[in-house]
Scaffold this active site. Structure first.
Site, mmCIF file in Angstrom:
data_model
loop_
_atom_site.group_PDB
_atom_site.id
_atom_site.type_symbol
_atom_site.label_atom_id
_atom_site.label_comp_id
_atom_site.label_asym_id
_atom_site.label_seq_id
_atom_site.Cartn_x
_atom_site.Cartn_y
_atom_site.Cartn_z
ATOM 1 N N TYR A 44 30.014 37.815 39.110
ATOM 2 C CA TYR A 44 31.395 38.260 38.890
ATOM 3 C C TYR A 44 31.475 39.778 38.729
ATOM 4 O O TYR A 44 32.451 40.401 39.145
ATOM 5 C CB TYR A 44 31.953 37.574 37.643
ATOM 6 C CG TYR A 44 33.340 38.025 37.217
ATOM 7 C CD1 TYR A 44 34.482 37.391 37.707
ATOM 8 C CD2 TYR A 44 33.504 39.086 36.323
ATOM 9 C CE1 TYR A 44 35.755 37.806 37.308
ATOM 10 C CE2 TYR A 44 34.767 39.504 35.923
ATOM 11 C CZ TYR A 44 35.884 38.863 36.421
ATOM 12 O OH TYR A 44 37.131 39.285 36.033
ATOM 13 N N SER A 86 40.195 42.849 32.553
ATOM 14 C CA SER A 86 41.637 42.894 32.293
ATOM 15 C C SER A 86 42.173 44.279 31.985
ATOM 16 O O SER A 86 43.393 44.450 31.899
ATOM 17 C CB SER A 86 42.002 41.931 31.162
ATOM 18 O OG SER A 86 41.937 40.593 31.618
ATOM 19 N N TYR A 126 49.087 34.479 28.095
ATOM 20 C CA TYR A 126 48.169 35.313 28.860
ATOM 21 C C TYR A 126 47.828 34.594 30.156
ATOM 22 O O TYR A 126 47.351 33.459 30.133
ATOM 23 C CB TYR A 126 46.907 35.566 28.043
ATOM 24 C CG TYR A 126 46.074 36.703 28.551
ATOM 25 C CD1 TYR A 126 46.662 37.801 29.170
ATOM 26 C CD2 TYR A 126 44.703 36.703 28.387
ATOM 27 C CE1 TYR A 126 45.899 38.856 29.624
ATOM 28 C CE2 TYR A 126 43.919 37.761 28.835
ATOM 29 C CZ TYR A 126 44.526 38.832 29.451
ATOM 30 O OH TYR A 126 43.761 39.874 29.905
#
Length: 413
Positions: free
Chosen positions: A259, A63, A176
């Protein structure tokens, strides 16, 4: 910094952390810190074969990508390709057409209504669009089940990961969510370039970063792959420090989680690979107001409240309700905050003039990577562990100690 160095070296030696990078710099020249500790991977059984963590170690910054994407959207605005107050019909009709989810009927089908106002570009940059990540909202859990799709973002494209309804009318609250993930597509449609091409042209090249040090496309950069950090886990925890066995006492271990190295369709909210050193160049450009990325008047939007009072109350309520997911760590939840078009704004001094000041801009990334730019104090800093779970208490304690020490250096004569 001697005490900070000692603390971090001891933390590596006794196995509390595997490695870390600490960077801070201020406008007066008093602070210019670059420290690296430990190793970037625990993959090798033999400690002697583990590569060192360095300031230029590439990481998927999760993020922390959001700040870079926010800058790129604002660059589109400067180039006349979009406006802050325009609705999304032209650039993101997929989001413009979403309705508000209010519940489910007796047959298990979703109940939706038209939003009372359209989603605007500025809502996407300030997390006030109504889009929310699924993990914290039971209504979205049920919707994903109704869709027949995985709860978590297991897919390699935006549409499968994030096509689901809004949870509130745009501009009226805060949550969020994947707004900035969608913004990579907004950038592509506004500019006619791929997200990667826009990143390289408008951030990487102006700052002399080099494509091997900042990219959406790890697999096209063998040099970056060879230098990247593996993910380190503490115990069995996989996401947040409120998960089971995530108290900061679990054994550090390497686990192969794709990921952290798998390329997917550009996700502006989490998909950029870069190093702490390269990220610092972006922060320094903004702090020093050198005009290489944004004009002064556009830069000011990064430090200006973008939420309505109603949405700010929603932000406070979110942080209180979902403490494990609060992206403003290490700022105490009790400190009032807002959101600009670039990140969280602290609305109060955190410790007089000894730490983050009123107006501080910050955000963070899942693997305990946390940055802040303090316009009032004239300093920027980033600490990066590349360790899960998010909010790891040991990482937070160590990183906060470093950050406070850097701020205190400003007071030295």
């Amino acid at each position: 910094m001697e005490e900070v160095d000692k603390t971090f070296r001891e933390a590596v030696a006794d196995g509390r952390i595997h490695g870390a990078v600490l960077l801070a710099k201020d406008l007066t020249g008093k602070v210019d810190i670059s420290r690296s500790y430990g190793v970037r991977s625990l993959r090798e059984e033999d400690p002697a074969k583990r590569p060192p963590m360095t300031a230029d170690t590439p990481m998927r910054v999760a993020s922390c990508s959001k700040f870079l994407t926010s800058i790129m959207v604002l660059q589109c605005v400067e180039q006349g390709l979009a406006t802050i107050d325009e609705s999304l019909e032209r650039l993101l009709p997929e989001v413009a057409g979403l309705k508000v989810l209010t519940g489910f009927d007796e047959a298990g089908n979703p109940i939706e209504r038209e939003p009372k106002s359209p989603v605007l570009v500025k809502h996407m940059l300030s997390h006030s669009s109504g889009l929310c990540y699924t993990l914290t909202y039971p209504l979205l859990h049920q919707y994903r089940k109704w869709q027949g799709l995985a709860l978590e973002q297991d897919y390699d494209n935006l549409d499968q990961n994030f096509t689901y309804p809004l949870l509130f009318d745009p501009g009226t609250s805060w949550a969020y969510g994947p707004s900035l993930d969608w913004c990579s597509r907004l950038i592509e449609r506004a500019s006619g370039l791929s997200a990667e091409e826009f990143l390289q042209k408008n951030i990487v090249e102006p700052l002399g970063i080099g494509s091997d040090n900042m990219t959406f496309e790890l697999q096209k950069h063998p040099n970056t792959q060879a230098r990247r950090a593996d993910m380190t886990f503490r115990g069995d925890a996989t996401f947040t420090a409120q998960s089971k066995d995530a108290s900061g006492t679990g054994k550090l271990q390497y686990r192969d989680e794709s990921y952290w190295y798998k390329d997917i369709q550009p996700h502006g909210g989490q998909g950029i690979y870069t190093s702490p050193e390269a990220y610092m160049k972006v922060m320094w450009s903004i702090l020093s107001n050198d005009g290489k990325l944004l004009k002064p008047e556009t830069r000011e939007l990064l430090f200006k409240r973008a939420l309505t009072p109603e949405a700010e109350r929603g932000f406070d309520e979110y942080c209180e309700q979902f403490r494990a997911f609060v992206p403003g760590v290490p700022v105490p939840v009790e400190i009032k905050h807002s959101h600009s078009l670039g990140g969280m704004l602290t609305l109060e001094n955190c410790d007089g003039d000894r730490w983050r000041r009123e107006g501080n801009l910050s955000w963070s990334g899942l693997p305990n990577i946390i940055w802040n730019i303090d316009d009032k104090a004239g300093i920027c800093a980033i600490w990066a562990f590349h360790l899960k779970p998010w909010g790891d208490p040991i990482c937070i304690e160590l990183g906060t100690k470093f950050e406070k020490a850097a701020f205190l250096m400003l007071k030295e004569s």
